[in-house]
Write a protein that holds these residues in place. Structure first.
Motif, mmCIF file in Angstrom:
data_model
loop_
_atom_site.group_PDB
_atom_site.id
_atom_site.type_symbol
_atom_site.label_atom_id
_atom_site.label_comp_id
_atom_site.label_asym_id
_atom_site.label_seq_id
_atom_site.Cartn_x
_atom_site.Cartn_y
_atom_site.Cartn_z
ATOM 1 N N ILE A 204 -66.088 71.912 -37.916
ATOM 2 C CA ILE A 204 -66.572 71.497 -39.234
ATOM 3 C C ILE A 204 -67.972 72.058 -39.476
ATOM 4 C CG2 ILE A 204 -67.339 69.508 -40.588
ATOM 5 C CD1 ILE A 204 -65.021 67.932 -39.289
ATOM 6 N N ALA A 205 -68.836 71.961 -38.479
ATOM 7 C CA ALA A 205 -70.201 72.467 -38.623
ATOM 8 C C ALA A 205 -70.205 73.965 -38.903
ATOM 9 C CB ALA A 205 -71.012 72.156 -37.376
ATOM 10 N N CYS A 206 -69.356 74.718 -38.213
ATOM 11 C CA CYS A 206 -69.298 76.158 -38.444
ATOM 12 C C CYS A 206 -68.744 76.488 -39.818
ATOM 13 C CB CYS A 206 -68.472 76.832 -37.353
ATOM 14 S SG CYS A 206 -69.332 76.965 -35.781
ATOM 15 N N THR A 207 -67.828 75.682 -40.312
ATOM 16 C CA THR A 207 -67.329 75.852 -41.673
ATOM 17 C C THR A 207 -68.465 75.709 -42.668
ATOM 18 O OG1 THR A 207 -65.199 74.889 -41.045
ATOM 19 C CG2 THR A 207 -65.702 74.959 -43.391
ATOM 20 N N ILE A 208 -69.252 74.664 -42.507
ATOM 21 C CA ILE A 208 -70.372 74.406 -43.406
ATOM 22 C C ILE A 208 -71.423 75.512 -43.285
ATOM 23 C CG2 ILE A 208 -72.289 72.811 -43.850
ATOM 24 C CD1 ILE A 208 -70.324 70.546 -42.976
ATOM 25 N N LEU A 209 -71.723 75.922 -42.060
ATOM 26 C CA LEU A 209 -72.687 77.002 -41.854
ATOM 27 C C LEU A 209 -72.218 78.291 -42.522
ATOM 28 C CD1 LEU A 209 -73.816 76.535 -38.145
ATOM 29 C CD2 LEU A 209 -75.320 76.726 -40.135
ATOM 30 N N SER A 210 -70.944 78.578 -42.420
ATOM 31 C CA SER A 210 -70.401 79.785 -43.029
ATOM 32 C C SER A 210 -70.666 79.802 -44.528
ATOM 33 C CB SER A 210 -68.903 79.874 -42.744
ATOM 34 O OG SER A 210 -68.336 80.999 -43.379
ATOM 35 N N GLN A 211 -70.400 78.676 -45.170
ATOM 36 C CA GLN A 211 -70.615 78.598 -46.616
ATOM 37 C C GLN A 211 -72.092 78.712 -46.960
ATOM 38 O OE1 GLN A 211 -70.045 74.789 -48.334
ATOM 39 N NE2 GLN A 211 -70.138 75.507 -50.433
ATOM 40 N N LEU A 212 -72.932 77.956 -46.259
ATOM 41 C CA LEU A 212 -74.359 77.954 -46.576
ATOM 42 C C LEU A 212 -74.992 79.309 -46.294
ATOM 43 C CD1 LEU A 212 -75.444 74.446 -45.232
ATOM 44 C CD2 LEU A 212 -75.128 75.150 -47.616
ATOM 45 N N PHE A 213 -74.573 79.956 -45.204
ATOM 46 C CA PHE A 213 -75.109 81.271 -44.875
ATOM 47 C C PHE A 213 -74.830 82.254 -46.012
ATOM 48 C CE2 PHE A 213 -74.947 85.455 -42.945
ATOM 49 C CZ PHE A 213 -76.091 85.468 -42.159
ATOM 50 N N ARG A 214 -73.602 82.257 -46.517
ATOM 51 C CA ARG A 214 -73.263 83.162 -47.626
ATOM 52 C C ARG A 214 -74.044 82.799 -48.881
ATOM 53 N NH1 ARG A 214 -67.964 82.792 -45.431
ATOM 54 N NH2 ARG A 214 -67.387 81.195 -46.938
ATOM 55 N N GLU A 215 -74.180 81.497 -49.128
ATOM 56 C CA GLU A 215 -74.897 81.049 -50.322
ATOM 57 C C GLU A 215 -76.367 81.477 -50.287
ATOM 58 O OE1 GLU A 215 -76.641 76.797 -51.786
ATOM 59 O OE2 GLU A 215 -74.537 76.824 -51.149
ATOM 60 N N LEU A 216 -77.030 81.247 -49.156
ATOM 61 C CA LEU A 216 -78.445 81.595 -49.046
ATOM 62 C C LEU A 216 -78.642 83.108 -49.046
ATOM 63 C CD1 LEU A 216 -79.559 78.938 -46.414
ATOM 64 C CD2 LEU A 216 -80.113 78.969 -48.848
#
Length: 224
Positions: A204-216
């Protein structure tokens, strides 16, 4: 049964955030997660999601303690850290207490193999407000303390998600965003590790990181 239901709900929420198929290209599936499935680099900092116990992260300079306000032994992460560090840690903490939600303070690690412990008080969900800001402050302030002390590597637990009742997915979104937004201001820290007790949580954490990384990353690109 209640904890299983909550875990399934968290995984369902993570899928809605950003499909898990994107994460599975970056790390092994949850059942195959090892103790250190690295997420990747952000700037000069290696960002890892790990399955294991926080007190077993013997290769980092500082452990972050999900502390109580009085900085004394208790249950969960705080109890585990104090047991391994020995009674000198509690004595060192007394003059620093009480601390406020979002605050971070530094002590030595004593009998821990880690030279430092950074103590943070997370918000009690539904009591301490604004909860998201206070939780984000824990991560930002812990990294600020580490940076000021020239600490190079830090391991975090999932602050406030235990007895303090913060929903795991919401807390992980706050944590990951706070860390990613703080990284550009860091000079000494080159490794940040999030430590989870299960492969499901790490996924779950990696899923969230993936999204935030692309967003930032998208927001950081100059406009054409």
């Amino acid at each position: 049964m209640q904890s299983l239901t909550r875990r399934d709900s968290d995984m369902s929420r993570a899928r809605r955030i950003d499909g898990l198929e994107g994460v599975e290209r970056m790390i092994e599936p949850p059942h195959a997660l090892k103790t250190r499935p690295s997420f990747g680099r952000f700037g000069n900092v290696q960002f890892e999601c790990v399955v294991g116990d926080l007190v077993d992260q013997t290769d980092v300079d500082a452990l972050v303690n999900a502390a109580n306000a009085e900085l004394q032994p208790g249950g969960g992460v705080a109890g585990a850290i104090h047991r391994k560090a020995g009674p000198a840690l509690a004595r060192d903490c007394r003059p620093l207490a009480p601390i406020r939600p979002g605050q971070a303070v530094l002590t030595g690690g004593y009998r821990l193999p880690n030279p430092f412990v950074i103590h943070c008080l997370g918000p009690v969900y539904g009591v301490d407000e604004p909860a998201a800001q206070l939780l984000g402050d824990c991560y930002c302030n812990a990294l600020k303390v580490a940076n000021e002390q020239a600490i190079e590597s830090v391991a975090f637990p999932a602050i406030s998600t235990g007895a303090f009742g913060y929903p795991f997915v919401d807390a992980t979104e706050v944590a990951c965003r706070a860390i990613l937004e703080t990284i550009p201001r860091l000079r000494s820290v080159n490794l940040i590790r999030l430590v989870f007790l299960s492969g499901t949580s790490a996924s779950i954490a990696c899923t969230i990181l993936s999204q935030l990384f692309r967003e930032l990353t998208r927001h950081a690109r100059p406009a054409k």
